[in-house]
Design a protein around this motif. Structure first.
Motif, PDB file in Angstrom:
ATOM      1  N   PHE A  65     -11.165  -4.384  -1.456  1.00  0.00           N
ATOM      2  CA  PHE A  65     -11.912  -5.394  -1.721  1.00  0.00           C
ATOM      3  C   PHE A  65     -11.331  -6.666  -1.445  1.00  0.00           C
ATOM      4  CE2 PHE A  65     -13.737  -8.686  -4.679  1.00  0.00           C
ATOM      5  CZ  PHE A  65     -14.878  -8.424  -4.655  1.00  0.00           C
ATOM      6  N   GLU A  66     -10.233  -6.940  -1.699  1.00  0.00           N
ATOM      7  CA  GLU A  66      -9.475  -8.264  -1.283  1.00  0.00           C
ATOM      8  C   GLU A  66      -9.385  -8.403   0.232  1.00  0.00           C
ATOM      9  OE1 GLU A  66      -8.558 -10.775  -3.381  1.00  0.00           O
ATOM     10  OE2 GLU A  66      -9.755  -9.695  -4.789  1.00  0.00           O
ATOM     11  N   LYS A  67      -9.071  -7.226   0.757  1.00  0.00           N
ATOM     12  CA  LYS A  67      -8.929  -7.332   2.473  1.00  0.00           C
ATOM     13  C   LYS A  67     -10.350  -7.595   2.895  1.00  0.00           C
ATOM     14  CE  LYS A  67      -7.317  -4.715   6.075  1.00  0.00           C
ATOM     15  NZ  LYS A  67      -6.713  -3.237   6.631  1.00  0.00           N
ATOM     16  N   LEU A  68     -11.483  -7.196   2.477  1.00  0.00           N
ATOM     17  CA  LEU A  68     -12.660  -7.371   3.043  1.00  0.00           C
ATOM     18  C   LEU A  68     -13.004  -8.558   2.663  1.00  0.00           C
ATOM     19  CD1 LEU A  68     -14.739  -3.948   2.001  1.00  0.00           C
ATOM     20  CD2 LEU A  68     -14.019  -5.019   4.120  1.00  0.00           C
ATOM     21  N   LYS A  69     -12.641  -9.202   1.638  1.00  0.00           N
ATOM     22  CA  LYS A  69     -12.694 -10.965   1.086  1.00  0.00           C
ATOM     23  C   LYS A  69     -12.217 -11.710   2.306  1.00  0.00           C
ATOM     24  CE  LYS A  69     -12.234 -14.215  -2.490  1.00  0.00           C
ATOM     25  NZ  LYS A  69     -11.679 -14.334  -3.996  1.00  0.00           N
ATOM     26  N   TYR A 101      -3.592   5.188   2.006  1.00  0.00           N
ATOM     27  CA  TYR A 101      -2.733   4.131   2.572  1.00  0.00           C
ATOM     28  C   TYR A 101      -3.208   3.789   4.175  1.00  0.00           C
ATOM     29  CZ  TYR A 101       1.300   2.742   5.353  1.00  0.00           C
ATOM     30  OH  TYR A 101       1.975   2.268   6.257  1.00  0.00           O
ATOM     31  N   VAL A 102      -3.555   4.645   4.837  1.00  0.00           N
ATOM     32  CA  VAL A 102      -4.014   4.555   5.975  1.00  0.00           C
ATOM     33  C   VAL A 102      -5.343   3.791   6.173  1.00  0.00           C
ATOM     34  CG1 VAL A 102      -4.884   5.654   8.165  1.00  0.00           C
ATOM     35  CG2 VAL A 102      -3.010   6.606   7.095  1.00  0.00           C
ATOM     36  N   ILE A 103      -6.177   3.988   5.329  1.00  0.00           N
ATOM     37  CA  ILE A 103      -7.247   3.150   5.175  1.00  0.00           C
ATOM     38  C   ILE A 103      -7.227   2.113   4.902  1.00  0.00           C
ATOM     39  CG2 ILE A 103      -9.524   2.935   3.988  1.00  0.00           C
ATOM     40  CD1 ILE A 103      -9.893   5.028   6.109  1.00  0.00           C
ATOM     41  N   ALA A 104      -6.488   1.697   3.537  1.00  0.00           N
ATOM     42  CA  ALA A 104      -6.195   0.303   3.244  1.00  0.00           C
ATOM     43  C   ALA A 104      -5.477  -0.595   4.187  1.00  0.00           C
ATOM     44  CB  ALA A 104      -5.288   0.400   1.917  1.00  0.00           C
ATOM     45  N   SER A 105      -4.490   0.145   5.247  1.00  0.00           N
ATOM     46  CA  SER A 105      -3.483  -0.520   5.881  1.00  0.00           C
ATOM     47  C   SER A 105      -4.114  -0.660   7.316  1.00  0.00           C
ATOM     48  CB  SER A 105      -2.312   0.204   6.111  1.00  0.00           C
ATOM     49  OG  SER A 105      -1.641   0.320   4.685  1.00  0.00           O
ATOM     50  N   PHE A 106      -5.095  -0.047   7.926  1.00  0.00           N
ATOM     51  CA  PHE A 106      -5.410   0.006   9.224  1.00  0.00           C
ATOM     52  C   PHE A 106      -6.856  -0.155   9.339  1.00  0.00           C
ATOM     53  CE2 PHE A 106      -1.574   2.246   9.116  1.00  0.00           C
ATOM     54  CZ  PHE A 106      -0.716   1.416  10.169  1.00  0.00           C
ATOM     55  N   ASN A 156       0.794  -1.173  -0.064  1.00  0.00           N
ATOM     56  CA  ASN A 156       0.011  -0.099  -0.105  1.00  0.00           C
ATOM     57  C   ASN A 156       0.989   1.307   0.133  1.00  0.00           C
ATOM     58  OD1 ASN A 156      -2.428  -1.538   0.141  1.00  0.00           O
ATOM     59  ND2 ASN A 156      -2.335  -1.595   2.374  1.00  0.00           N
ATOM     60  N   LEU A 157       1.882   1.323   0.824  1.00  0.00           N
ATOM     61  CA  LEU A 157       2.763   2.371   0.849  1.00  0.00           C
ATOM     62  C   LEU A 157       3.536   2.543  -0.475  1.00  0.00           C
ATOM     63  CD1 LEU A 157       4.172   4.567   2.334  1.00  0.00           C
ATOM     64  CD2 LEU A 157       6.124   2.987   2.970  1.00  0.00           C
ATOM     65  N   ALA A 158       3.818   1.553  -1.204  1.00  0.00           N
ATOM     66  CA  ALA A 158       4.506   1.587  -2.663  1.00  0.00           C
ATOM     67  C   ALA A 158       3.456   2.317  -3.589  1.00  0.00           C
ATOM     68  CB  ALA A 158       4.953   0.418  -3.168  1.00  0.00           C
ATOM     69  N   ILE A 159       2.461   1.734  -3.512  1.00  0.00           N
ATOM     70  CA  ILE A 159       1.150   2.142  -4.472  1.00  0.00           C
ATOM     71  C   ILE A 159       1.044   3.729  -4.420  1.00  0.00           C
ATOM     72  CG2 ILE A 159      -1.134   2.542  -4.914  1.00  0.00           C
ATOM     73  CD1 ILE A 159      -1.003  -0.767  -4.245  1.00  0.00           C
ATOM     74  N   SER A 160       1.077   4.283  -2.845  1.00  0.00           N
ATOM     75  CA  SER A 160       0.820   5.843  -2.597  1.00  0.00           C
ATOM     76  C   SER A 160       1.968   6.645  -3.093  1.00  0.00           C
ATOM     77  CB  SER A 160       0.579   5.933  -1.215  1.00  0.00           C
ATOM     78  OG  SER A 160      -0.552   5.514  -0.575  1.00  0.00           O
ATOM     79  N   VAL A 161       3.212   6.034  -3.074  1.00  0.00           N
ATOM     80  CA  VAL A 161       4.480   6.673  -3.270  1.00  0.00           C
ATOM     81  C   VAL A 161       4.612   6.618  -4.859  1.00  0.00           C
ATOM     82  CG1 VAL A 161       7.070   6.727  -3.381  1.00  0.00           C
ATOM     83  CG2 VAL A 161       5.689   6.064  -1.195  1.00  0.00           C
ATOM     84  N   GLN A 200      -7.087   9.167 -10.502  1.00  0.00           N
ATOM     85  CA  GLN A 200      -8.001   8.234 -10.591  1.00  0.00           C
ATOM     86  C   GLN A 200      -7.408   6.676 -10.918  1.00  0.00           C
ATOM     87  OE1 GLN A 200      -9.506   9.662 -14.694  1.00  0.00           O
ATOM     88  NE2 GLN A 200      -9.429  11.656 -14.140  1.00  0.00           N
ATOM     89  N   PHE A 201      -6.442   6.629 -11.181  1.00  0.00           N
ATOM     90  CA  PHE A 201      -5.748   5.165 -11.393  1.00  0.00           C
ATOM     91  C   PHE A 201      -5.551   4.611  -9.916  1.00  0.00           C
ATOM     92  CE2 PHE A 201      -4.605   6.481 -15.781  1.00  0.00           C
ATOM     93  CZ  PHE A 201      -5.084   5.470 -16.520  1.00  0.00           C
ATOM     94  N   MET A 202      -4.977   5.529  -9.208  1.00  0.00           N
ATOM     95  CA  MET A 202      -4.772   5.342  -7.709  1.00  0.00           C
ATOM     96  C   MET A 202      -5.940   4.744  -6.968  1.00  0.00           C
ATOM     97  SD  MET A 202      -3.000   7.286  -4.545  1.00  0.00           S
ATOM     98  CE  MET A 202      -3.915   8.505  -4.770  1.00  0.00           C
ATOM     99  N   SER A 203      -7.229   5.283  -7.542  1.00  0.00           N
ATOM    100  CA  SER A 203      -8.314   5.066  -6.622  1.00  0.00           C
ATOM    101  C   SER A 203      -8.940   3.730  -6.891  1.00  0.00           C
ATOM    102  CB  SER A 203      -9.531   6.064  -7.065  1.00  0.00           C
ATOM    103  OG  SER A 203      -9.611   6.337  -8.233  1.00  0.00           O
ATOM    104  N   PHE A 204      -8.711   3.199  -8.191  1.00  0.00           N
ATOM    105  CA  PHE A 204      -9.446   2.145  -8.484  1.00  0.00           C
ATOM    106  C   PHE A 204      -8.196   1.099  -8.102  1.00  0.00           C
ATOM    107  CE2 PHE A 204     -11.123   4.541 -12.083  1.00  0.00           C
ATOM    108  CZ  PHE A 204     -12.578   4.126 -11.639  1.00  0.00           C
ATOM    109  N   VAL A 205      -6.950   1.197  -7.934  1.00  0.00           N
ATOM    110  CA  VAL A 205      -6.041   0.139  -7.459  1.00  0.00           C
ATOM    111  C   VAL A 205      -6.408   0.187  -5.907  1.00  0.00           C
ATOM    112  CG1 VAL A 205      -3.552   0.038  -6.498  1.00  0.00           C
ATOM    113  CG2 VAL A 205      -4.058   0.686  -8.955  1.00  0.00           C
ATOM    114  N   PHE A 206      -6.553   1.047  -5.134  1.00  0.00           N
ATOM    115  CA  PHE A 206      -7.031   0.949  -4.001  1.00  0.00           C
ATOM    116  C   PHE A 206      -8.325   0.163  -3.535  1.00  0.00           C
ATOM    117  CE2 PHE A 206      -3.615   3.724  -2.781  1.00  0.00           C
ATOM    118  CZ  PHE A 206      -3.104   3.112  -1.468  1.00  0.00           C
ATOM    119  N   VAL A 207      -9.176   0.413  -4.322  1.00  0.00           N
ATOM    120  CA  VAL A 207     -10.535  -0.283  -4.395  1.00  0.00           C
ATOM    121  C   VAL A 207     -10.681  -1.834  -4.469  1.00  0.00           C
ATOM    122  CG1 VAL A 207     -12.801  -0.821  -5.891  1.00  0.00           C
ATOM    123  CG2 VAL A 207     -12.175   1.512  -5.298  1.00  0.00           C
TER     124      VAL A 207
END
Length: 258
Positions: A167-171, A251-256, A133-138, A156-163
Motif C-alpha cells: 500500500f505504501e509502495k503504491l502511494k 517478498y518477491v511481489i513487495a520488492s520487485f 521485506n526479506l526480514a518480514i518473510s524470514v 495471517q499476520f504476515m499477509s496484513f503486514v505485506f498489505v
C-alpha cells in the motif's frame, strides 16, 4: 550592514530567500532565468537516476511544500518537473540514453497499454525496502518453522503486514497532484485513491497466497495422479510449506512489483 544581517539568518531562511528571489525573477521575465534554471538542482536528484526515482522525489517535496504553505518552492518544483517531463517526452521515441540509463518506460511507451492492466508491474524497490521485506518473510517463516502448527496465524499476520508494505509502495508511485477540497473542507478524490491502492494491495497479497496454496495442492494431486503415495513429510507439514512459500512470493511481489 546588509551582509551581516544575511549571515545571521539560519541556513533554511537563506535558501528560502534565494528561492523566492529566483521565482520573482522568473515571473518578471528575466531572460537568464531559463538558461540558469537547473531542474536537477531544484529537485535535488542526479541526472542519471531513473525517472521513477525523480517522480517520487518530486511528489514528496511538493507535498512538503504544499503542507508548509511554501508557494514559491512548490512553483519551482513544478517548473523543474515539467521541464524534465518535457525532455523525456521529446526523447521518448528516440530512446536517447545517458550512459546505461534509458528513457523511462512509463514515458517511452505511454501510449501502449499492458496486456493485463490490473496485473503486477515490475518496479524494483530500494535496497533498504528489500531488506525490510526479506526480514518480514524470514521472521514469519521462522515462527511457523518453530511452532509448526499454530492455525495459520503467521500467515495471517504476515499477509496484513505485506498489505501495508505494498500500500505504501503504491502511494509513492501515485502521480502528485494539487489537492482539491469540497465544501466540507475534505480533499476530493482522496478516499477513492486510497480505496484503489488498498484493493490492489489486497489483490496482490491474497493472490500470492492463493497461488502458493494451489501450487501445493496441485503438487500433491500430481503425485497421486502418477500413482504414487504422498510422502508423510509433505502431508504433515502443509502449514509450514504453504506459509514459507507464501512468504517467498510476498517478498518477491513487495520488492520487485507493484
Amino acid at each position: 550592514m546588509r551582509m551581516i544581517e544575511i549571515l545571521r539568518l539560519p541556513l533554511g531562511k537563506v535558501l528560502q530567500s534565494r528561492i523566492v528571489i529566483r521565482a520573482a525573477s522568473s515571473a518578471a521575465g528575466n531572460p537568464q532565468s531559463d538558461a540558469d534554471f537547473n531542474p536537477y538542482e531544484v529537485l535535488g536528484v542526479n541526472p542519471i537516476e531513473g525517472f521513477d526515482k525523480i517522480k517520487q522525489t518530486y511528489g514528496r517535496k511538493l507535498k512538503d511544500a504544499q503542507r508548509s504553505g511554501d508557494e514559491a518552492t512548490a512553483a519551482l518544483l513544478e517548473k523543474a518537473y515539467d521541464k524534465l517531463m518535457y525532455a523525456q517526452l521529446m526523447n521518448r521515441k528516440k530512446g536517447v540514453t545517458f550512459g546505461s540509463f534509458k528513457v523511462s518506460k512509463d514515458i517511452k511507451y505511454a501510449d501502449k497499454q499492458p496486456i493485463i492492466p490490473w496485473g503486477p508491474r515490475f518496479s524494483r524497490s530500494s535496497k533498504n525496502d528489500m531488506l525490510i521485506n526479506l526480514a518480514i518473510s524470514v521472521v514469519f517463516s521462522a515462527w511457523i518453522a518453530i511452532k509448526r502448527n499454530v492455525e495459520y496465524k503467521p500467515l495471517q499476520f504476515m499477509s496484513f503486514v505485506f498489505v501495508y508494505r505494498i500500500f505504501e509502495k503504491l502511494k509513492s508511485f501515485e502521480a502528485p497532484s494539487s489537492p482539491i477540497y469540497n465544501e466540507e473542507g475534505e480533499e476530493s478524490g482522496r478516499g477513492l485513491r486510497m480505496g484503489k491502492r488498498l484493493l490492489r494491495s489486497l489483490s496482490l497479497v491474497f493472490g500470492s497466497i492463493l497461488l502458493a496454496s494451489l501450487a501445493y495442492t496441485g503438487f500433491l494431486n500430481g503425485i497421486e495422479y502418477m500413482g504414487y503415495s504422498i510422502p508423510m513429510v509433505l502431508y504433515n507439514n502443509q502449514e509450514l510449506i504453504v506459509t514459507a512459500s507464501s512468504a517467498f512470493m510476498l517478498y518477491v511481489i513487495a520488492s520487485f512489483y507493484r
